[in-house]
Write an enzyme that holds these catalytic residues in place. Structure first.
Site, PDB file in Angstrom:
ATOM      1  NE  ARG A 241      -3.153   0.378   3.170  1.00 47.04           N
ATOM      2  CZ  ARG A 241      -4.397   0.828   3.060  1.00 47.04           C
ATOM      3  NH1 ARG A 241      -5.296   0.110   2.457  1.00 47.04           N
ATOM      4  NH2 ARG A 241      -4.741   2.005   3.546  1.00 47.04           N
TER       5      ARG A 241
ATOM      6  NE  ARG B  87       5.117   8.965  -4.758  1.00 45.78           N
ATOM      7  CZ  ARG B  87       4.445   9.362  -3.687  1.00 45.78           C
ATOM      8  NH1 ARG B  87       5.058  10.044  -2.736  1.00 45.78           N
ATOM      9  NH2 ARG B  87       3.153   9.123  -3.585  1.00 45.78           N
TER      10      ARG B  87
ATOM     11  CD  GLU C 274      -4.431   6.223  15.289  1.00 45.24           C
ATOM     12  OE1 GLU C 274      -4.658   7.259  14.658  1.00 45.24           O
ATOM     13  OE2 GLU C 274      -4.234   5.109  14.742  1.00 45.24           O
TER      14      GLU C 274
ATOM     15  CE1 TYR D  51      -9.034   0.381   6.594  1.00 45.96           C
ATOM     16  CE2 TYR D  51      -7.599   0.452   4.691  1.00 45.96           C
ATOM     17  CZ  TYR D  51      -8.110   1.032   5.832  1.00 45.96           C
ATOM     18  OH  TYR D  51      -7.699   2.292   6.201  1.00 45.96           O
TER      19      TYR D  51
ATOM     20  CG  ASP E  50      -8.705   3.923   1.644  1.00 49.20           C
ATOM     21  OD1 ASP E  50      -8.596   3.848   2.884  1.00 49.20           O
ATOM     22  OD2 ASP E  50      -7.746   3.802   0.861  1.00 49.20           O
TER      23      ASP E  50
HETATM   24  P1  FAD Z   1     -18.912   3.074   9.387  1.00 54.71           P
HETATM   25  O1  FAD Z   1     -18.356   4.439   9.321  1.00 54.71           O
HETATM   26  O2  FAD Z   1     -18.342   2.137  10.388  1.00 54.71           O
HETATM   27  O3  FAD Z   1     -20.481   3.202   9.647  1.00 54.71           O
HETATM   28  C1  FAD Z   1     -21.291   2.143  10.094  1.00 54.71           C
HETATM   29  C2  FAD Z   1     -22.361   2.749  11.008  1.00 54.71           C
HETATM   30  O4  FAD Z   1     -23.310   1.738  11.331  1.00 54.71           O
HETATM   31  C3  FAD Z   1     -21.785   3.266  12.337  1.00 54.71           C
HETATM   32  O5  FAD Z   1     -22.232   4.571  12.569  1.00 54.71           O
HETATM   33  C4  FAD Z   1     -22.333   2.277  13.357  1.00 54.71           C
HETATM   34  O6  FAD Z   1     -22.579   2.873  14.626  1.00 54.71           O
HETATM   35  C5  FAD Z   1     -23.644   1.868  12.697  1.00 54.71           C
HETATM   36  N1  FAD Z   1     -24.155   0.561  13.152  1.00 54.71           N
HETATM   37  C6  FAD Z   1     -23.467  -0.607  13.232  1.00 54.71           C
HETATM   38  N2  FAD Z   1     -24.266  -1.586  13.705  1.00 54.71           N
HETATM   39  C7  FAD Z   1     -25.490  -1.023  13.913  1.00 54.71           C
HETATM   40  C8  FAD Z   1     -26.721  -1.497  14.402  1.00 54.71           C
HETATM   41  N3  FAD Z   1     -26.881  -2.783  14.795  1.00 54.71           N
HETATM   42  N4  FAD Z   1     -27.771  -0.652  14.494  1.00 54.71           N
HETATM   43  C9  FAD Z   1     -27.639   0.645  14.142  1.00 54.71           C
HETATM   44  N5  FAD Z   1     -26.476   1.167  13.674  1.00 54.71           N
HETATM   45  C10 FAD Z   1     -25.422   0.356  13.562  1.00 54.71           C
HETATM   46  N6  FAD Z   1     -10.377   5.997   4.734  1.00 54.71           N
HETATM   47  C11 FAD Z   1      -9.833   6.943   3.945  1.00 54.71           C
HETATM   48  O7  FAD Z   1     -10.267   7.112   2.798  1.00 54.71           O
HETATM   49  N7  FAD Z   1      -8.822   7.745   4.400  1.00 54.71           N
HETATM   50  C12 FAD Z   1      -8.305   7.627   5.649  1.00 54.71           C
HETATM   51  O8  FAD Z   1      -7.389   8.369   6.024  1.00 54.71           O
HETATM   52  C13 FAD Z   1      -8.853   6.616   6.507  1.00 54.71           C
HETATM   53  N8  FAD Z   1      -8.371   6.467   7.749  1.00 54.71           N
HETATM   54  C14 FAD Z   1      -8.909   5.477   8.544  1.00 54.71           C
HETATM   55  C15 FAD Z   1      -8.379   5.336   9.838  1.00 54.71           C
HETATM   56  C16 FAD Z   1      -8.881   4.359  10.679  1.00 54.71           C
HETATM   57  C17 FAD Z   1      -8.334   4.213  12.088  1.00 54.71           C
HETATM   58  C18 FAD Z   1      -9.904   3.487  10.207  1.00 54.71           C
HETATM   59  C19 FAD Z   1     -10.439   2.376  11.082  1.00 54.71           C
HETATM   60  C20 FAD Z   1     -10.437   3.639   8.925  1.00 54.71           C
HETATM   61  C21 FAD Z   1      -9.947   4.638   8.084  1.00 54.71           C
HETATM   62  N9  FAD Z   1     -10.480   4.840   6.801  1.00 54.71           N
HETATM   63  C22 FAD Z   1      -9.922   5.799   5.996  1.00 54.71           C
HETATM   64  C23 FAD Z   1     -11.648   4.066   6.309  1.00 54.71           C
HETATM   65  C24 FAD Z   1     -13.008   4.766   6.593  1.00 54.71           C
HETATM   66  O9  FAD Z   1     -13.178   4.920   7.992  1.00 54.71           O
HETATM   67  C25 FAD Z   1     -14.165   3.925   6.007  1.00 54.71           C
HETATM   68  O10 FAD Z   1     -13.998   3.784   4.623  1.00 54.71           O
HETATM   69  C26 FAD Z   1     -15.577   4.502   6.223  1.00 54.71           C
HETATM   70  O11 FAD Z   1     -15.739   5.130   7.462  1.00 54.71           O
HETATM   71  C27 FAD Z   1     -16.582   3.375   6.102  1.00 54.71           C
HETATM   72  O12 FAD Z   1     -17.914   3.840   6.152  1.00 54.71           O
HETATM   73  P2  FAD Z   1     -19.069   2.808   6.466  1.00 54.71           P
HETATM   74  O13 FAD Z   1     -20.363   3.572   6.355  1.00 54.71           O
HETATM   75  O14 FAD Z   1     -18.929   1.595   5.656  1.00 54.71           O
HETATM   76  O15 FAD Z   1     -18.815   2.330   7.984  1.00 54.71           O
HETATM   77  N1  UDP Z   2       3.863   1.018   7.625  1.00 49.64           N
HETATM   78  C1  UDP Z   2       5.096   0.954   8.230  1.00 49.64           C
HETATM   79  N2  UDP Z   2       5.622   2.073   8.791  1.00 49.64           N
HETATM   80  C2  UDP Z   2       4.975   3.261   8.796  1.00 49.64           C
HETATM   81  C3  UDP Z   2       3.723   3.328   8.155  1.00 49.64           C
HETATM   82  C4  UDP Z   2       3.186   2.185   7.585  1.00 49.64           C
HETATM   83  O1  UDP Z   2       5.710  -0.102   8.274  1.00 49.64           O
HETATM   84  O2  UDP Z   2       5.511   4.236   9.346  1.00 49.64           O
HETATM   85  C5  UDP Z   2       3.324  -0.228   7.030  1.00 49.64           C
HETATM   86  C6  UDP Z   2       2.507  -1.043   8.039  1.00 49.64           C
HETATM   87  O3  UDP Z   2       2.775  -2.405   7.753  1.00 49.64           O
HETATM   88  C7  UDP Z   2       1.082  -0.719   7.666  1.00 49.64           C
HETATM   89  C8  UDP Z   2       1.194  -0.573   6.156  1.00 49.64           C
HETATM   90  O4  UDP Z   2       2.467   0.040   5.953  1.00 49.64           O
HETATM   91  O5  UDP Z   2       0.200  -1.751   8.047  1.00 49.64           O
HETATM   92  C9  UDP Z   2       0.100   0.260   5.535  1.00 49.64           C
HETATM   93  O6  UDP Z   2       0.130   1.539   6.135  1.00 49.64           O
HETATM   94  P1  UDP Z   2      -1.091   2.506   6.067  1.00 49.64           P
HETATM   95  O7  UDP Z   2      -0.719   3.795   6.706  1.00 49.64           O
HETATM   96  O8  UDP Z   2      -1.619   2.500   4.697  1.00 49.64           O
HETATM   97  O9  UDP Z   2      -2.110   1.772   7.035  1.00 49.64           O
HETATM   98  P2  UDP Z   2      -3.601   2.144   7.375  1.00 49.64           P
HETATM   99  O10 UDP Z   2      -3.518   2.651   8.794  1.00 49.64           O
HETATM  100  O11 UDP Z   2      -4.104   3.179   6.427  1.00 49.64           O
HETATM  101  O12 UDP Z   2      -4.246   0.821   7.197  1.00 49.64           O
END
Ligand code: FAD
Ligand code: UDP
Length: 371
Positions: free
Chosen positions: A171, A175, A305, A353, A355
């Site tokens: 992922r 570069r 985190e 997973y 985005d």
């Molecule tokens: P969710 O946002 O999880 O929404 C599901 C909803 O359903 C929630 O509000 C939950 O409360 C509700 N729900 C669940 N069960 C029930 C139930 N039984 N009854 C009623 N409600 C319920 N993507 C990016 O593009 N860029 C990023 O930088 C990025 N960073 C991330 C960092 C982290 C730590 C994580 C975990 C994910 C990240 N993502 C990122 C991914 C992003 O969070 C998801 O793509 C997006 O939020 C998914 O939307 P969703 O609607 O599928 O799920």
């Molecule tokens: N990673 C790493 N060092 C860093 C950042 C990322 O080794 O400083 C690796 C790690 O294995 C991670 C993967 O790159 O699981 C993907 O990173 P990314 O930031 O895309 O993870 P996300 O939190 O978005 O899933």
């Protein structure tokens, strides 16, 4: 005749996009959300004038012009570009792996010098990389693997790099230029005013029941709608009858600090094994340290985190795509495919997973197929 065309379970991005499009097509929609707020995991909350990303840092990035154009209806995006810093025992490196990183690590001045250093170090890997460790060394060499990858990855996933699949590390861009943009995306930014405001706009005029768990109110909600759009965990929908799907969870420790600048960047990764957190987010830098009127903010909010193994009852974050879980998800999917009036979508509904841009794309295709 039911009262609603759709009951949508969850007000995250998938639910919000689906609801917005369905309402635009004249459908009657109700959202049931179990949390006390909308927006799912992209929820932001204002603290000290700063939009705090409560469930982890979210940077919107996409190559999909259709999705980018779509979100512009609901927010103006700023020009934020993610360029994290890696802190290894106090040594700072630029991420993703680029000429600034190679210069700091080896003193390489030209792309040829960096390339030959990587070439020399990747020789130890013979044949196709079999796991994340081999893949990482084969991409950037052992020095970078040891300082910037091994500790971080093992903290994040709670597993040895030799036991993790190679694709996870692919992922990250590598570069031979001085480009430290973390994403290979044509479009990138943060919605000005926060993600909650953006989702609020998507849900304008739509009926929402907060604090309403679908699984606890299944009978009434099923009776109220022709169709259910379910974005919660698929295994929970089936009462975990075939077993629990596993996730990695994350714990956030958030603090308000009485100083204007803690780390000078939105994201700093801690890549050695001894520091217990994986990274620190300083939320104000997603919006350049300014409030909505352009004034500098005096305080700052940071979140450490900590990655953790998920236990039933914890917030599920990252699907763990190993063989066991892929097989188990496949079995749940077979049940889901047989449902006539229920559609499963989003990160938890599809155990994928995704985005944000991919979730939007997938919700738009679902709407197109169904309406
Ligand atoms: P969710 O946002 O999880 O929404 C599901 C909803 O359903 C929630 O509000 C939950 O409360 C509700 N729900 C669940 N069960 C029930 C139930 N039984 N009854 C009623 N409600 C319920 N993507 C990016 O593009 N860029 C990023 O930088 C990025 N960073 C991330 C960092 C982290 C730590 C994580 C975990 C994910 C990240 N993502 C990122 C991914 C992003 O969070 C998801 O793509 C997006 O939020 C998914 O939307 P969703 O609607 O599928 O799920
Ligand atoms: N990673 C790493 N060092 C860093 C950042 C990322 O080794 O400083 C690796 C790690 O294995 C991670 C993967 O790159 O699981 C993907 O990173 P990314 O930031 O895309 O993870 P996300 O939190 O978005 O899933």
């Amino acid at each position: 005749m039911h009262k609603y065309d759709y009951v949508i379970v969850g007000s995250g991005l998938f639910g919000a996009v689906f609801a917005n499009e369905a309402a635009k097509h004249g459908k009657k929609v109700l959202i049931a959300e179990k949390r006390d707020h909308i927006a799912g995991n992209i929820y932001t909350e204002k603290t000290e004038g700063i939009n705090v990303h409560k469930y982890g840092a979210h940077i919107f990035h996409t190559n999909n012009k259709r999705v980018w154009d779509y979100v512009q209806q609901f927010a103006v995006f700023n020009r934020f570009t993610n360029s994290p810093i890696a802190n290894y025992k106090g040594e700072l490196y630029s991420l993703p792996f680029n000429m600034y990183t190679f210069n700091k690590m080896w003193g390489s001045v030209t792309p040829e010098e960096a390339a030959s250093k990587i070439e020399e170090q990747r020789m130890e890997i013979k044949g196709e990389p079999k796991n994340l460790e081999e893949q990482a060394i084969s991409l950037v060499g052992r020095d970078i693997y040891e300082k910037l990858i091994k500790g971080y990855t093992e903290k994040q996933w709670g597993r040895d790099c030799k036991e993790l699949p190679a694709f996870i590390i692919k992922r990250l861009p590598v570069r031979l230029t001085f480009d430290n943009n973390y994403f290979n995306a044509l479009y990138q930014g943060i919605p000005i005013g926060g993600y909650t405001k953006m989702v609020g706009k998507m849900l304008d005029g739509i009926e929402i029941k907060l604090n309403c768990d679908y699984l606890e109110n299944r009978k009434e909600l099923n009776a109220a709608a022709d169709k259910i759009i379910y974005t919660g965990p698929i295994d929970a929908y089936y009462g975990f009858s075939l077993g629990n799907l596993e996730y990695r969870s994350v714990r956030f420790q958030t603090e308000i600090l009485d100083k204007p600048n803690f780390q000078g960047n939105a994201v700093v990764n801690y890549t050695d094994a001894l520091v217990p957190w994986t990274r620190i987010i300083e939320h104000k830098w997603f919006e350049f340290g300014k409030d909505e009127t352009g004034n500098d903010l005096e305080k700052t909010v940071i979140s450490r985190e900590y990655s953790s193994e998920w236990r039933p009852g914890d917030e599920p974050y990252y699907p763990v795509n190993n063989e066991r879980n892929s097989r188990l998800y496949g079995s749940y999917k077979m049940l889901a495919d047989k449902e006539k009036n229920v559609f499963f979508g989003g990160r938890l509904g599809e155990y994928k997973y995704y985005d944000m841009d991919a979730v939007i794309g997938s919700a738009l295709s679902a709407v197109e197929k169904m309406l």
